[in-house]
Design an enzyme around this catalytic site. Structure first.
Site, mmCIF file in Angstrom:
data_model
loop_
_atom_site.group_PDB
_atom_site.id
_atom_site.type_symbol
_atom_site.label_atom_id
_atom_site.label_comp_id
_atom_site.label_asym_id
_atom_site.label_seq_id
_atom_site.Cartn_x
_atom_site.Cartn_y
_atom_site.Cartn_z
ATOM 1 N N ASP A 66 0.844 -1.192 0.000
ATOM 2 C CA ASP A 66 0.000 0.000 0.000
ATOM 3 C C ASP A 66 0.883 1.247 0.000
ATOM 4 O O ASP A 66 1.982 1.239 0.565
ATOM 5 C CB ASP A 66 -0.882 0.049 1.258
ATOM 6 C CG ASP A 66 -2.003 -0.968 1.226
ATOM 7 O OD1 ASP A 66 -2.239 -1.573 0.172
ATOM 8 O OD2 ASP A 66 -2.638 -1.148 2.285
ATOM 9 N N MET A 67 0.381 2.303 -0.588
ATOM 10 C CA MET A 67 1.129 3.555 -0.625
ATOM 11 C C MET A 67 1.575 3.971 0.779
ATOM 12 O O MET A 67 2.716 4.409 0.982
ATOM 13 C CB MET A 67 0.271 4.669 -1.242
ATOM 14 C CG MET A 67 0.965 6.023 -1.311
ATOM 15 S SD MET A 67 -0.106 7.313 -1.984
ATOM 16 C CE MET A 67 -1.208 7.585 -0.586
#
Length: 222
Positions: A66-67
């Site tokens: 995930d970012m």
């Protein structure tokens, strides 16, 4: 309600966070706030993959973080290695362990969250627990520390499956949301940290060509 996101503002490119360079793969330590692969739109073109490919044009994406999540990620350096590493992930021969700081104290030292997940389509990219249509999703957890005055705990998380946002949703589902989680944590815990306190700290996989075990560790920066 579908979440609204601030403009993408990736961390400065101050050199590749290389952990290991092998003739068949690269291991990197992705910073929080950087996309693993390009997002939709030209404003989301800057990502770990594009930065790596400027120095290693042959690099191929195998998996993502995930970012908001930091930590270890592997990229392949040739099609054969990409096929081998992708097969390792699909066949669950890759060991991944994350460290998270979560809300609340635990009354157990370890456990398993086995809750099926599916995209909350009207509110995508949110995911949700759905016992009728969700895909099997399993996470083991081990409590590192709990019971302090902060009302938080440090936990090691080992995903058996690799669903989108799995660790974040599973922790939220057992009433221990991850601090700094802008998607799933209640406001008090969302604002309790400047970033999502989730870090991919250990990664191990068979070498895609030789089969020897490759192990890596990145201490959490929080």
């Amino acid at each position: 309600m579908r979440p609204e996101f601030p403009p993408y503002s990736p961390p400065p490119a101050t050199g590749l966070p290389l952990v290991q360079i092998d003739e068949d793969y690269l291991v990197l330590d992705k910073p929080a706030g950087l996309l693993s692969v390009p997002g939709r739109g030209s404003d989301k073109a800057d990502c770990l993959a594009s930065r790596v490919q400027r120095a290693f044009p042959e690099a191929l994406t195998v998996h993502r973080l995930d970012m908001e999540t930091s930590g270890l990620i592997v990229m392949a350096r040739n099609p054969e290695a990409h096929r081998g590493l992708s097969a390792h992930f699909e066949e669950r021969r890759v060991f991944k362990r994350y460290l998270a700081v979560v809300a609340g104290n635990f009354n157990t030292s370890r456990g398993t969250v086995d809750l099926p997940l599916i995209t909350d389509w009207p509110n995508r990219p949110l995911q949700k627990v759905d016992h009728e249509t969700g895909k099997p999703s399993c996470t083991h957890f081990c409590v590192v520390s709990s019971g302090g005055a902060s009302g938080t705990s440090r936990v090691e998380l080992e995903p058996v499956t690799g669903r989108s946002h799995q660790l974040r949703v599973h922790m939220m589902a057992i009433a221990h949301p991850i601090l700094g989680d802008k998607l799933y944590a209640p406001a008090d815990w969302r604002l309790a940290a400047p970033r999502l306190l989730l870090h991919a700290e250990r990664l191990a996989f068979p070498h895609p060509r030789t089969g020897s075990l490759c192990e890596f560790h990145s201490p959490a920066p929080f």
